[in-house]
Design a protein around this motif. Sequence first.
Motif, short mmCIF file in Angstrom:
data_model
loop_
_atom_site.label_atom_id
_atom_site.label_comp_id
_atom_site.label_asym_id
_atom_site.label_seq_id
_atom_site.Cartn_x
_atom_site.Cartn_y
_atom_site.Cartn_z
N HIS A 128 13.17 51.99 100.41
CA HIS A 128 11.55 51.13 101.42
C HIS A 128 11.94 49.50 101.79
O HIS A 128 11.37 49.72 103.23
N HIS A 130 13.92 38.08 104.81
CA HIS A 130 13.84 38.97 104.23
C HIS A 130 15.11 39.70 103.50
O HIS A 130 15.02 40.32 102.19
N ASP A 184 5.87 40.11 102.37
CA ASP A 184 5.83 41.23 102.53
C ASP A 184 3.65 41.01 103.85
O ASP A 184 3.88 41.53 104.44
N GLU A 222 10.90 48.54 105.67
CA GLU A 222 10.24 47.35 106.09
C GLU A 222 11.67 46.57 106.75
O GLU A 222 10.86 46.08 107.87
N GLN A 277 10.94 45.56 110.69
CA GLN A 277 11.44 43.72 110.81
C GLN A 277 12.28 43.59 112.28
O GLN A 277 11.38 42.47 113.24
N ILE A 336 3.83 50.22 103.85
CA ILE A 336 4.44 49.14 103.56
C ILE A 336 3.18 49.68 102.04
O ILE A 336 3.87 49.71 100.83
#
Length: 131
Positions: free
Chosen positions: A57, A76, A122, A61, A65, A16
């Motif tokens: 990106h 998110h 984040d 992420e 998750q 990240i």
Amino acid sequence: MKYEVTKDLETGNTLIDSEHRQLFDAVNTLMDACSAGKGRMTIKSTAQFLGDYVIKHFRDEENLQKNSHYPGYAYHRQFHGGYTQTLNNICKEIETDGPTISALSKMNQHIGVLVSHIRSEDKKLAEFLKH
């Protein structure tokens, strides 16, 4: 204004944080080119990179998750969708109208939204991934 992944923006997750740095580098490149009067020469490639990289990106992420059963996944993911759409609109405006003060201001504001998201959401995700 230069964007940097400072200590308060580091999540502690290598992937990240690395991707956040690349996003900020691209925005800084665009802003530097515009400040030097060379924005029109770099706009298209930088805007394309930003649009593509944000998608990559956010997908990375979201995969983290899903794989970890992160409870904030739905929120998110919703944020990511809206953010991507607005970024695409700003990039299209810059490509169409050039690097106007209005468009660059919108870009700066939108990056500010990302910075706030990193600082809160984040970091929550990265903390969850540690456990």
